[in-house]
Design a protein around this motif. Structure first.
Motif, PDB file in Angstrom:
ATOM      1  N   PRO A  43     -30.156  58.684  46.215  1.00 20.96           N
ATOM      2  CA  PRO A  43     -30.675  58.852  44.847  1.00 20.96           C
ATOM      3  C   PRO A  43     -30.070  60.059  44.119  1.00 20.96           C
ATOM      4  CG  PRO A  43     -32.476  58.430  46.367  1.00 20.96           C
ATOM      5  CD  PRO A  43     -31.247  58.624  47.194  1.00 20.96           C
ATOM      6  N   LEU A  44     -29.879  61.170  44.820  1.00 21.71           N
ATOM      7  CA  LEU A  44     -29.251  62.341  44.203  1.00 21.71           C
ATOM      8  C   LEU A  44     -27.806  62.042  43.823  1.00 21.71           C
ATOM      9  CD1 LEU A  44     -29.264  65.329  43.382  1.00 21.71           C
ATOM     10  CD2 LEU A  44     -28.673  65.868  45.752  1.00 21.71           C
ATOM     11  N   LEU A  45     -27.109  61.339  44.686  1.00 24.94           N
ATOM     12  CA  LEU A  45     -25.726  60.957  44.397  1.00 24.94           C
ATOM     13  C   LEU A  45     -25.661  60.073  43.152  1.00 24.94           C
ATOM     14  CD1 LEU A  45     -22.740  60.971  45.229  1.00 24.94           C
ATOM     15  CD2 LEU A  45     -23.237  59.002  46.683  1.00 24.94           C
ATOM     16  N   ARG A  46     -26.584  59.142  43.035  1.00 23.92           N
ATOM     17  CA  ARG A  46     -26.603  58.271  41.857  1.00 23.92           C
ATOM     18  C   ARG A  46     -26.911  59.048  40.580  1.00 23.92           C
ATOM     19  NH1 ARG A  46     -29.178  53.613  45.161  1.00 23.92           N
ATOM     20  NH2 ARG A  46     -27.286  52.478  45.704  1.00 23.92           N
ATOM     21  N   VAL A  47     -27.788  60.044  40.669  1.00 23.90           N
ATOM     22  CA  VAL A  47     -28.103  60.877  39.504  1.00 23.90           C
ATOM     23  C   VAL A  47     -26.854  61.626  39.026  1.00 23.90           C
ATOM     24  CG1 VAL A  47     -29.385  62.953  38.791  1.00 23.90           C
ATOM     25  CG2 VAL A  47     -30.551  61.112  39.995  1.00 23.90           C
ATOM     26  N   ILE A  48     -26.017  62.029  39.942  1.00 23.17           N
ATOM     27  CA  ILE A  48     -24.788  62.737  39.585  1.00 23.17           C
ATOM     28  C   ILE A  48     -23.722  61.770  39.106  1.00 23.17           C
ATOM     29  CG2 ILE A  48     -22.917  64.155  40.517  1.00 23.17           C
ATOM     30  CD1 ILE A  48     -25.040  65.379  42.394  1.00 23.17           C
TER      31      ILE A  48
END
Length: 165
Positions: A43-48
């Protein structure tokens, strides 16, 4: 520490922009393994990735030679240009070193570790650590640059000071 003089808002913006390159390199390196294994960091990777997707499309479609050309352009036109403020040259060189570290990790992964490890638990742990470490380093550097301070990262900053006089 801003002992080389005061920094203007434009200096801070340009110093922060330099960190887009290691961020794009990081996403290129870790997105495959982290998205395939459904890591807790996905999820953090997708936010970036979502806000950077236009830049990723351009950067990724041009091939690996473009990153090599960008490296030399930044090094020769920014880092070695003594007419530019030291603050911009320092942060650009630090971003370049982050990119070099990621490139070395990618080479070691591709030629040594990938054939041995595959996509198991060790791979997921390794890429989680790389992702978190680089996000923290780039995030810290961007925040310090936005505040007009030099981001002092122990080994990297010493190497940067040797290159940027």
């Amino acid at each position: 520490m801003s002992w080389r003089g005061s920094t203007t808002v434009s200096d801070r913006i340009f110093a922060c922009l330099a960190y887009l390159l290691p961020l794009l390199d990081l996403i290129g390196l870790v997105s495959g393994p982290l998205l395939m294994t459904q890591s807790f960091l996905t999820p953090l990777l997708r936010v970036i990735v979502i806000p950077l997707s236009p830049l990723l499309a351009i950067y990724g479609s041009l091939g690996g030679i473009v990153s090599f050309v960008i490296f030399f352009a930044l090094y020769l036109l920014v880092v070695r240009n003594e007419n530019l403020p030291h603050f911009i040259r320092f942060n650009t060189m630090q971003a370049i070193l982050f990119g070099i570290v990621l490139s070395l990790i990618g080479l070691v992964w591709g030629y040594v570790l990938a054939p041995i490890l595959g996509l198991g638990f060790l791979t997921q742990t390794l890429f989680n650590a790389i992702f978190l470490g680089m996000i923290v380093a780039v995030g810290f550097s961007v925040i310090q640059s936005a505040l007009g301070k030099y981001a002092e990262i122990p080994t990297i900053s010493e190497a940067v000071y040797m290159q940027v006089r």
